[in-house]
Design a protein around this motif. Sequence first.
Motif, PDB file in Angstrom:
ATOM      1  N   UNK A 256      -8.649 -13.785 -21.979  1.00  0.00           N
ATOM      2  CA  UNK A 256      -8.914 -15.033 -21.252  1.00  0.00           C
ATOM      3  C   UNK A 256     -10.399 -15.380 -21.295  1.00  0.00           C
ATOM      4  N   UNK A 257     -11.237 -14.388 -21.135  1.00  0.00           N
ATOM      5  CA  UNK A 257     -12.686 -14.624 -21.178  1.00  0.00           C
ATOM      6  C   UNK A 257     -13.134 -15.048 -22.573  1.00  0.00           C
ATOM      7  N   UNK A 258     -12.473 -14.510 -23.583  1.00  0.00           N
ATOM      8  CA  UNK A 258     -12.816 -14.896 -24.958  1.00  0.00           C
ATOM      9  C   UNK A 258     -12.452 -16.363 -25.205  1.00  0.00           C
ATOM     10  N   UNK A 259     -11.285 -16.778 -24.717  1.00  0.00           N
ATOM     11  CA  UNK A 259     -10.871 -18.177 -24.858  1.00  0.00           C
ATOM     12  C   UNK A 259     -11.892 -19.105 -24.203  1.00  0.00           C
ATOM     13  N   UNK A 260     -12.410 -18.690 -23.046  1.00  0.00           N
ATOM     14  CA  UNK A 260     -13.350 -19.523 -22.288  1.00  0.00           C
ATOM     15  C   UNK A 260     -14.793 -19.398 -22.782  1.00  0.00           C
ATOM     16  N   UNK A 261     -15.035 -18.515 -23.734  1.00  0.00           N
ATOM     17  CA  UNK A 261     -16.395 -18.310 -24.242  1.00  0.00           C
ATOM     18  C   UNK A 261     -16.809 -19.444 -25.165  1.00  0.00           C
ATOM     19  N   UNK A 262     -18.074 -19.474 -25.524  1.00  0.00           N
ATOM     20  CA  UNK A 262     -18.565 -20.491 -26.459  1.00  0.00           C
ATOM     21  C   UNK A 262     -17.810 -20.416 -27.783  1.00  0.00           C
ATOM     22  N   UNK A 263     -17.488 -19.190 -28.224  1.00  0.00           N
ATOM     23  CA  UNK A 263     -16.759 -19.016 -29.482  1.00  0.00           C
ATOM     24  C   UNK A 263     -15.365 -19.610 -29.386  1.00  0.00           C
TER      25      UNK A 263
END
Length: 286
Positions: A256-263
Amino acid sequence: MRSKVTRSILLILISLLIAGMLIPGTLAADTAASSANQSGNVSIDDLMAKNPDALLIYAGAGLKKAVQEIGSAFTNETGIPVVYNFQGSGALLTQMDITHKGDVLIAGGSDAYKKAEDKGLVGEPQYIAYHVPIVAIQKGNPKNITSVEDFANPGLKIGLGDVKATAIGTTGDKLFKDLGISEDVEKNVVVRTSTINELVSAMNAGSVDAALLTLDQINDKTMDTIPVKNVNDYVLVVSEGTTTFSKQPEKAQKFADYVASDAGKALFKKYKFPTYGDSEYKDVQP
């Protein structure tokens, strides 16, 4: 006798579909090396049995391209495999509520996410991107459609998302009610689809004159577009978060944090989604 048997079989199949044991649509498994799509009636249990260490991601059908690429990038970076269930929001929430399986929900609109939150299925949301409604018309505008109000003009063939199954269907319902044209529009509706992807297919096939889609779904080769007036009143916010029943909560939060990251947001932008915080949509509240 045969008709009774046939009816019984149909009732059993319908029950399985509602329970989320059989899923019409697309489930996909991603690893660092490959992505495999499976279409048709697919069991979540069977999919997870083949990928026991994978995170199961529930995602709106209209988010498919962006989410799959994010999943591949995530797996490449972390080594954590992911599998997906892409459906309309109504089907996703029903499956989550009944099966209590899976790890992350990525909803096409905050209203759908809020429904899942109210049911206790997910935790606090993160906001990713915007689903911006737009009028799609056939290339060259052969029906001389000039605005969404023209959806009420007699003789048009209109395609819309199902109100109970799709975020864009709910948005259209609100829009037409605000304009006072709901009844006249409904007279022209020839198809309501359970996913926005099916609505795009109807436009591409030329079976409808116009449809209410979102910016990210426009095919410039087959469609022209007309902006929706006061569009910020109808923009949807792509929302995501972990499920309350995840068996791998730390890995789920990492995804979930990866989805919300700049990337992650950059990959949504690649597929024509304005990302959350875009100044053009600063007045839009989740």
